[in-house]
Structure formats: C-alpha cells, structure tokens
Design an enzyme around this catalytic site. Structure first.
Site, PDB file in Angstrom:
ATOM      1  N   GLY A  96       9.184   2.098  -7.989  1.00  0.00           N
ATOM      2  CA  GLY A  96       9.949   2.608  -9.116  1.00  0.00           C
ATOM      3  C   GLY A  96      11.056   1.710  -9.622  1.00  0.00           C
TER       4      GLY A  96
ATOM      5  N   GLY B 290       6.610   2.172 -13.050  1.00  0.00           N
ATOM      6  CA  GLY B 290       7.327   3.037 -12.120  1.00  0.00           C
ATOM      7  C   GLY B 290       8.725   3.344 -12.604  1.00  0.00           C
TER       8      GLY B 290
ATOM      9  N   TYR C   8      -8.426  -6.440  -6.758  1.00  0.00           N
ATOM     10  CA  TYR C   8      -7.566  -5.454  -7.420  1.00  0.00           C
ATOM     11  C   TYR C   8      -8.410  -4.337  -8.019  1.00  0.00           C
ATOM     12  CZ  TYR C   8      -4.378  -3.491 -10.921  1.00  0.00           C
ATOM     13  OH  TYR C   8      -3.612  -2.642 -11.690  1.00  0.00           O
TER      14      TYR C   8
ATOM     15  N   SER D 235      -6.327   1.981 -12.985  1.00  0.00           N
ATOM     16  CA  SER D 235      -6.362   0.863 -13.932  1.00  0.00           C
ATOM     17  C   SER D 235      -7.711   0.838 -14.628  1.00  0.00           C
ATOM     18  CB  SER D 235      -6.151  -0.469 -13.205  1.00  0.00           C
ATOM     19  OG  SER D 235      -6.371  -1.568 -14.082  1.00  0.00           O
TER      20      SER D 235
END
Length: 260
Positions: free
Chosen positions: A24, A29, A160, A147
């Site tokens: 965050g 975030g 990823y 994603s």
C-alpha cells in the site's frame, strides 16, 4: 503529492470498516488505501520500505497506519496480522495487492527469479488471506490484484503472468471454500496502469514508458492507459455492500484492452 480534489467529497461508503491493504505504499495499493480511507475506513497498509510507508501514511491521512513487512515472509505476515489484531477485532476489507514481476524471456529465467515472484505473488497472497481469515466477519470482502497479463501472451513475462493466473484460480476455489460464511472473494485485473514499479521492477526508462503508453493508447478501445485511482474505484466497489451478491469473479479494468 496532493490528493485528487475528489477526496474533498465526504463519503461514508466504508464507515466503521477496517481495511488491510498489502503493497500500500505506492501505485495501485496507495491509491486504493487513500480512497478507502476517504470513504470512511480505518486503513492499514503494508510494504517493505519504511520511508515509502511513512510518506504514504502522510498522504493518506485519516489515521492510516503502516506496518513494515515482506509479503513473501510467513513470519512477517503473522506480525502484520498480529499488529492489526492488537487494536482491532476484525478485518472487513482485505486488498491483497502486494506483488511484482520482471522481464525474463524463456531460456533466461533463473530459479531465483521464479522463487521470488511465486513467493511474493502466490505464496504471499495465500498466506495473507489465510492469516486474515479468522478476523474476517460475515459480510467482509477479499479483493485480489490480478492482471490482464494472465490471459495474454506477453513476451518475457511468463512467470508474472502465471502467478496472476494462479491468483484467479485461487479466487474461484476460495469462493467455494467460503460458502456459507458470507465472505466474498474477487479479483480485479488492471490493464496498463503506469506506476513507479515500471521503473523500479521492470527497469523501464521514461522514454520506454512513454513509447509503451502511446502503443497502448493506440490499441485500447478507450484510447489511453489507466490511472491507479480507476483501479481503486473498482476495488472499493467490490469491497462494498454494492457488490453484496458478487463473489468468485474477475473484474477487468483495462479500457477494453484484453476484451477485443
């Protein structure tokens, strides 16, 4: 950084709720933590760098608190949950956002790279959700950052992409596991959102980012890259009572890029 004028608008959408946002201190975030705080939630953020966490807390305001910890460390995750539980009895919103990736083409992927991102993106998310779950009451919500890479073939981004596809699979399974507990779990999958990670993780230069953003604008139906707060709005929706009958989904917030 001065928050958007939007945050001058008073909102009680998440009043009385406790939110834990991993990763965050920057990017999506930070934007989400800021939005949840301005919508009434008590917000805890996590990250690895104390300086970035301190700056984020100052930007978020509204009594936000930072907890330093590594999302890939089981011991750190336990400490994070213990810190929240020391002052609050429950977690109403868990935004499992911490993650990362780097470019490495097939043939050049190292064991260290694989272990690093599986550890952060997959293991860390799993352990954070499991750790928070005992504190999550009926009506609470888990939102996971996915994603569009998980459904696209992006060169040199296989590890990823695979970890993000795994998170989508986790959400389906966890929605079934949580049947009867009234705890919702969903995935928000951003399109191209230019964040500091483009430089720190992906090692892209300003020129490369500008060229890539132009390419994305030309191949995305809405004709531009997205903003971090546009993802935050979607997370806020999925975490709110507005989405009370939504669980197990993947919500693409990508300007239509992965939809055509």
């Amino acid at each position: 950084m001065t928050p958007s004028p939007y945050f001058n608008i008073h909102s009680t959408k998440h009043a009385g709720k406790v939110a834990l946002v991993t990763g965050g201190s920057t990017g999506i975030g930070l934007a989400t933590a800021r939005r949840l705080a301005h919508e009434g939630a008590t917000v805890f953020i996590t990250g690895r760098r104390q300086e970035a966490l301190d700056a984020a807390v100052d930007e978020i305001g509204h009594g936000a608190k930072a907890i330093r910890g590594d999302n890939s460390s089981a011991a750190d995750i336990e400490k994070i949950i213990a810190r929240v539980s020391s002052t609050h009895k429950q977690i109403d919103i868990l935004f499992a956002n911490a993650g990362g990736g780097e470019f490495a083409p097939l043939g050049a992927i190292t064991e260290a790279q694989f272990d690093k991102y599986v550890g952060i993106n997959m293991k860390g998310t799993l352990l954070m959700v499991q750790g928070a779950l005992p504190m999550m009451p009926a009506g609470s919500a888990i939102v996971i950052t996915g994603s569009i890479a998980s459904i696209q073939g992006i060169a040199a981004f296989g590890v990823y992409a695979a970890t993000k596809a795994a998170l989508r699979s986790f959400a389906r399974s966890w929605a079934a596991d949580l049947k009867g507990r009234d705890i919702r779990v969903n995935v928000v999958s951003p399109g191209v959102i230019v964040t500091p990670a483009y430089k720190t993780e992906l090692k892209m230069s300003d020129e490369q980012i500008e060229a890539y953003s132009k390419e994305v604008a030309e191949t995305t139906p809405l004709g531009r890259v997205g903003e971090a707060d546009e993802i935050a709005k979607a997370v806020s929706f999925l975490a709110a009572d507005d989405a009370s009958y939504i669980t197990g989904i993947e919500l693409f917030v990508d300007g239509g890029r992965a939809q055509i």
